[in-house]
Write a protein that holds these residues in place. Structure first.
Motif, mmCIF file in Angstrom:
data_model
loop_
_atom_site.group_PDB
_atom_site.id
_atom_site.type_symbol
_atom_site.label_atom_id
_atom_site.label_comp_id
_atom_site.label_asym_id
_atom_site.label_seq_id
_atom_site.Cartn_x
_atom_site.Cartn_y
_atom_site.Cartn_z
ATOM 1 N N TYR A 163 -25.263 100.880 37.016
ATOM 2 C CA TYR A 163 -24.920 100.009 38.140
ATOM 3 C C TYR A 163 -24.355 100.870 39.265
ATOM 4 C CZ TYR A 163 -22.438 96.711 41.054
ATOM 5 O OH TYR A 163 -21.997 95.996 42.139
ATOM 6 N N ASN A 212 -21.817 102.233 28.997
ATOM 7 C CA ASN A 212 -23.180 102.717 29.212
ATOM 8 C C ASN A 212 -23.194 104.254 29.137
ATOM 9 O OD1 ASN A 212 -25.624 103.562 30.249
ATOM 10 N ND2 ASN A 212 -25.592 102.187 32.018
ATOM 11 N N ASN A 253 -13.396 96.428 37.716
ATOM 12 C CA ASN A 253 -14.570 96.115 38.522
ATOM 13 C C ASN A 253 -15.762 95.674 37.663
ATOM 14 O OD1 ASN A 253 -16.323 95.815 40.630
ATOM 15 N ND2 ASN A 253 -16.808 97.983 40.767
HETATM 16 C C1 LIG Z 1 -20.115 96.217 38.024
HETATM 17 S S1 LIG Z 1 -20.268 97.762 37.199
HETATM 18 C C2 LIG Z 1 -19.051 98.703 38.082
HETATM 19 C C3 LIG Z 1 -19.236 100.168 38.025
HETATM 20 C C4 LIG Z 1 -18.371 100.981 38.972
HETATM 21 N N1 LIG Z 1 -16.976 100.615 38.889
HETATM 22 C C5 LIG Z 1 -18.852 100.872 40.405
HETATM 23 O O1 LIG Z 1 -18.084 100.431 41.277
HETATM 24 O O2 LIG Z 1 -20.001 101.266 40.701
HETATM 25 C C6 LIG Z 1 -19.510 97.408 35.643
HETATM 26 C C7 LIG Z 1 -19.598 98.526 34.623
HETATM 27 O O3 LIG Z 1 -18.904 98.070 33.433
HETATM 28 C C8 LIG Z 1 -19.571 98.574 32.297
HETATM 29 N N2 LIG Z 1 -19.178 97.706 31.150
HETATM 30 C C9 LIG Z 1 -19.600 96.451 30.874
HETATM 31 N N3 LIG Z 1 -18.985 95.979 29.749
HETATM 32 C C10 LIG Z 1 -18.148 96.949 29.332
HETATM 33 C C11 LIG Z 1 -17.233 97.058 28.247
HETATM 34 N N4 LIG Z 1 -17.079 96.068 27.372
HETATM 35 N N5 LIG Z 1 -16.521 98.197 28.121
HETATM 36 C C12 LIG Z 1 -16.676 99.213 29.016
HETATM 37 N N6 LIG Z 1 -17.528 99.163 30.049
HETATM 38 C C13 LIG Z 1 -18.261 98.054 30.223
HETATM 39 C C14 LIG Z 1 -21.042 98.542 32.667
HETATM 40 O O4 LIG Z 1 -21.785 99.459 31.915
HETATM 41 C C15 LIG Z 1 -20.985 98.902 34.176
HETATM 42 O O5 LIG Z 1 -21.195 100.277 34.380
#
Ligand SMILES: C[S@@+](CC[C@H](N)C(=O)[O-])C[C@H]1O[C@@H](n2cnc3c(N)ncnc32)[C@H](O)[C@@H]1O
Length: 330
Positions: A163, A212, A253
């Motif tokens: 993402y 990820n 986030n």
């Molecule tokens: C909306 S993206 C935000 C990424 C980054 N903070 C940015 O601003 O580009 C959310 C991220 O959370 C990760 N994610 C989702 N569920 C998660 C979990 N249970 N534990 C850790 N990371 C997680 C996803 O892989 C993704 O990369």
């Protein structure tokens, strides 16, 4: 047409004078004649050598791909006025009526924006645990890896595997300005590190977690690229990590699901620490529902909260907003 002929060594001085007099004709190109330059002018002017000659027209560069794109006239109104630029890749959201003209649209973007090397269309909404979307190649290189620059940092990433939204750059700078030297930060959903890397330039230590593996691979690379050794990348589910961390500031986030992780966030923040919470809301109820959830989880954990700031970050669908709530936990 009239021109002002000067020796090339005098060129810059005369050019400025002609602009000051308001008679330089900017629609035509300056001509070279051996050691001399001939400036196109709108009228004769005293004090200069005037010659009569022809000048080439300056090619007008289009400002938007919409001025050069080859699609049927009745569909032109549907062309999006903007698109995301991540590094040297453009990602555009096309209505279904325009999908069959995707290649023409991609070529038009490449023609107008010389620094863009590949164009993709959004093929689906962001989905799944990794929050990625399908992409459809429209034009240029068939490459999804790029180097993006924002807020003075460099981020290598693959837009098909992780993402990333360039639209959050201002929000990330807002959080950076709030952070203080000496703090420990916990970036719960770090992605390739746009918050983590930026904050690591200021604070003492950043714990950066993501589930990820591709995000963590690029985060490691970005840590090296930006010389930020004070980041600890953690690959895994934040549910299993959070309680072991004690941070002054926590960033959540993951707007679609952040409310499901409030317990983890509140257990990992020190008393008096701050949580940056993100959510999605309908415009009729931007903050109340989220704040109720925050208060409920705090109560369950025997903690209290103080709301510091509420903000609309950006619209993300009709009547829907990505919102931010900053709150302190005691
Ligand atoms: C909306 S993206 C935000 C990424 C980054 N903070 C940015 O601003 O580009 C959310 C991220 O959370 C990760 N994610 C989702 N569920 C998660 C979990 N249970 N534990 C850790 N990371 C997680 C996803 O892989 C993704 O990369």
């Amino acid at each position: 047409m009239f021109g002002v002929k000067v020796h090339k060594l005098e060129g810059e001085k005369v050019r400025r004078k002609l602009i000051e007099l308001g008679i330089l004709d900017k629609e035509h190109k300056v001509k070279r004649d051996g050691e001399f330059l001939i400036f196109p002018v709108k009228e004769k002017v005293e004090g200069f050598e005037i010659v009569e000659t022809e000048f080439e027209l300056v090619e007008k560069r289009p400002h938007s791909y919409r001025e050069v794109v080859n699609v049927p006239e009745h569909l032109k109104l549907l062309l999006p006025s903007s698109f995301d630029i991540i590094g040297d890749i453009a990602v555009i959201e096309l209505p279904k009526e325009l999908m069959q003209y995707g290649n023409q649209i991609g070529e038009a973007i490449l023609k107008v924006h010389k620094h863009i090397k590949a164009v993709f269309a959004k093929g689906s909404a962001v989905s799944g645990e990794f929050r990625v979307r399908e992409l459809i190649h429209l034009a240029g290189e068939e490459r999804t890896e790029t180097l993006h620059k924002e807020n003075g940092i460099k981020l290598r990433l693959d837009i098909a595997k992780v993402y990333f939204s360039p639209r959050l750059a201002t929000e990330r700078m807002r959080v950076f300005k709030k952070a203080k030297e000496g703090e420990i930060v916990f970036d719960m959903f770090a992605g390739v590190g746009p918050y983590s890397i930026l904050l690591a330039k200021k604070v003492r230590l950043v714990f950066a977690c993501d589930i990820n593996p591709w995000a963590i691979k690029y985060l490691e690379e970005n840590k090296r690229l930006n010389k930020t050794p004070n980041i600890i990348p953690i690959l895994g589910d934040v549910r299993k990590v959070a309680e072991q961390i004690k941070a002054d500031r926590v960033i959540m986030n993951l707007p679609k699901f952040a409310h499901e992780f409030l317990r983890e966030a509140m257990l990992s923040v020190k008393s008096g620490g701050i949580i940056h919470y993100y959510g999605f809301s309908h415009e009729d109820n931007l903050f109340d529902e989220h704040e109720e959830k925050i208060k409920t989880v705090a109560r369950e954990l025997g903690k209290s909260v103080e709301f510091l700031e509420r903000r609309k970050v950006r619209p993300y669908a009709p009547y829907q907003y990505n919102i931010a709530i900053d709150f302190r936990v005691f």
